[in-house]
Design a protein around this motif. Structure first.
Motif, mmCIF file in Angstrom:
data_model
loop_
_atom_site.group_PDB
_atom_site.id
_atom_site.type_symbol
_atom_site.label_atom_id
_atom_site.label_comp_id
_atom_site.label_asym_id
_atom_site.label_seq_id
_atom_site.Cartn_x
_atom_site.Cartn_y
_atom_site.Cartn_z
ATOM 1 N N GLN A 12 7.643 10.175 17.173
ATOM 2 C CA GLN A 12 6.745 9.555 16.594
ATOM 3 C C GLN A 12 6.606 10.428 15.509
ATOM 4 O OE1 GLN A 12 4.353 7.852 17.356
ATOM 5 N NE2 GLN A 12 4.804 7.228 19.990
ATOM 6 N N ARG A 15 6.182 14.217 14.355
ATOM 7 C CA ARG A 15 6.886 15.410 16.196
ATOM 8 C C ARG A 15 8.972 15.537 15.985
ATOM 9 N NH1 ARG A 15 2.625 14.299 20.746
ATOM 10 N NH2 ARG A 15 3.779 15.768 20.621
ATOM 11 N N ASP A 48 11.587 10.598 10.283
ATOM 12 C CA ASP A 48 11.538 10.415 11.738
ATOM 13 C C ASP A 48 12.678 9.713 13.223
ATOM 14 O OD1 ASP A 48 8.566 11.380 11.307
ATOM 15 O OD2 ASP A 48 8.926 8.884 10.621
ATOM 16 N N SER A 83 9.086 7.749 19.324
ATOM 17 C CA SER A 83 8.474 6.077 19.042
ATOM 18 C C SER A 83 8.741 4.639 19.848
ATOM 19 C CB SER A 83 8.661 5.890 17.395
ATOM 20 O OG SER A 83 9.817 5.467 17.267
#
Length: 102
Positions: A12, A15, A48, A83
């Motif tokens: 995400q 994160r 990410d 994600s």
């Protein structure tokens, strides 16, 4: 035959470091079930994305590890950090210049 699982996990936004911390927690259970190497990496050009390289004693050992209660718990705990974007390759290792033989 040694089995390799080389992949990417999408985190995400913002994160990634939490996901890295989760994936790098100490634990001997994987080694006890045939994991020879589990390395986690990052590349700042892909902020990410988390890269994971796994070597296993066999593809069967890798598959069986996914059924371990501790691994199932770890996957469940990591889900909110992911994600849903995944990539990678799985293959049987046929040799290495570092080891000289397969």
């Amino acid at each position: 035959m040694t089995f390799a699982n080389v992949g990417t996990l999408g985190a995400q936004p913002g994160r990634r470091d939490e996901l890295v911390a989760h994936l790098t927690r100490p634990g001997a259970e994987l080694a006890a079930h045939g994991c020879l190497l589990y390395e986690v990496g990052v590349n700042d050009e892909e902020p990410d994305t988390v890269f994971v390289i796994e070597l296993w004693s066999s593809a069967e050992a890798h598959r069986a590890s996914l059924e371990l209660p501790a691994v199932q718990e770890s996957i469940a705990a990591a889900r909110p950090l992911l994600s849903g974007v995944f990539g990678g390759h799985r293959f049987d290792v046929v040799g290495s210049p570092l080891r000289g033989t397969p």
